[in-house]
Design a protein around this motif. Sequence first.
Motif, short mmCIF file in Angstrom:
data_model
loop_
_atom_site.label_atom_id
_atom_site.label_comp_id
_atom_site.label_asym_id
_atom_site.label_seq_id
_atom_site.Cartn_x
_atom_site.Cartn_y
_atom_site.Cartn_z
N ILE A 102 1.03 -1.07 0.03
CA ILE A 102 0.07 0.06 -0.01
C ILE A 102 0.87 1.38 0.08
N TYR A 181 -2.84 2.51 9.33
CA TYR A 181 -2.03 1.81 8.16
C TYR A 181 -0.99 2.44 7.57
N THR A 222 -11.42 -4.14 3.11
CA THR A 222 -10.90 -4.51 4.37
C THR A 222 -11.65 -5.05 5.48
N PRO A 243 -7.13 5.11 -1.31
CA PRO A 243 -5.64 4.93 -1.40
C PRO A 243 -5.26 3.86 -2.55
N1 PCA Z 1 -7.29 -1.58 3.23
C1 PCA Z 1 -5.73 -1.56 3.52
C2 PCA Z 1 -5.30 -0.32 3.19
C3 PCA Z 1 -6.47 0.43 2.64
C4 PCA Z 1 -7.54 -0.41 2.69
O1 PCA Z 1 -8.62 0.02 2.36
C5 PCA Z 1 -5.79 -1.96 5.07
O2 PCA Z 1 -6.64 -1.57 5.86
O3 PCA Z 1 -4.66 -2.24 5.35
#
Ligand code: PCA
Length: 338
Positions: A102, A181, A222, A243
């Motif tokens: 990410i 995160y 997520t 993101p």
């Molecule tokens: N999921 C990942 C990064 C952004 C997202 O939507 C997470 O939560 O780690």
Amino acid sequence: MCRLTAVRHALNKALRPAVLGASLVAGLSLAGASQAAETWDMPMAYPASNYHSETGAAFAKEVNEKAGDEINIVTHPNGSLFGGGEIFNAVRRGLAPAGERIISALGNEDPLFEIDAIPFLATSFDDAWNLYQASKPALEKLMDKKGLKLLYTVPWPPQGLYTKKQLTSLDDMKGSKFRAYNPITTKLAELIGAVPTKVEAAEVSQAFATGVADSMITSASTGYDTKAWEFSSYFYDVQAWVPKNMVFVNKKAFEALSPETQKVMMEAAAHAEKAGWDKARELTAWYKDQLQTNGLKVETPPAAITEGFKKVGDELLQDWLKKSGDEGKAVIDAYRAM
Ligand code: PCA
């Protein structure tokens, strides 16, 4: 077992030029790859069933089908080979030739990496795409400086807030143990009086179960993967930012490939990027439905919450502009002109 794969890759690399030659290398490679093919481990951080990992698997499949005489890419989802926090450096150091991260988690390396996590700068997929296009030349340059090559990006659905309690204003977040995160969500937590704690997605369920975290901002995707309904009651659909993950390759490893395989890889990357962006758009509503079906209250945030986040977002943007200087401003200007 997975650490062994990294060792195998290192061995592959070390042995390739040696007199031992291709037969031993092939012996160490996974079954299915043809004789001289080098195994390319590709660590990824999210569950195998997530569309990011599926897109990575499709990318690998396309490369392997078209250039399988030279390389065999093996994806390792869910942080199984390297944890999310280790992948960037692992690829940079050549411990794995390619990987996924990410992008905004790298905000401390360079502010440009977190441009797509500035709240309310780009909140729809169209805007996120434009922001990507505006920032791509700078991102590619930055990756190049770090000995890496950007292959493709895939966005997450817009980010919303998961809480146990109903909220009336952002004041209700004071003292909350907020799962972050990336550096910008850490800062955001501090600005709203919450206590940030950095947790990779693979450890989110555990963090909530053990009381390390009690709120987070992330996507419905997520939330679905972590079964957020088991530890939260509300999903406020703030749509704060979109993101992206990026898949990238160690530049030296890429340059060591034949021109044909390089071409195959860049084409597969373009296909993966298109498929991944399409999938994110397509799945966003489905993910939210799933949260609701499983018992979360999916709500549009009260105006006070959105306003509160907008204020914090302005502050984070100003911060970011200070950190990123002329280059950052040029990217934001280019985006705003689109
Ligand atoms: N999921 C990942 C990064 C952004 C997202 O939507 C997470 O939560 O780690």
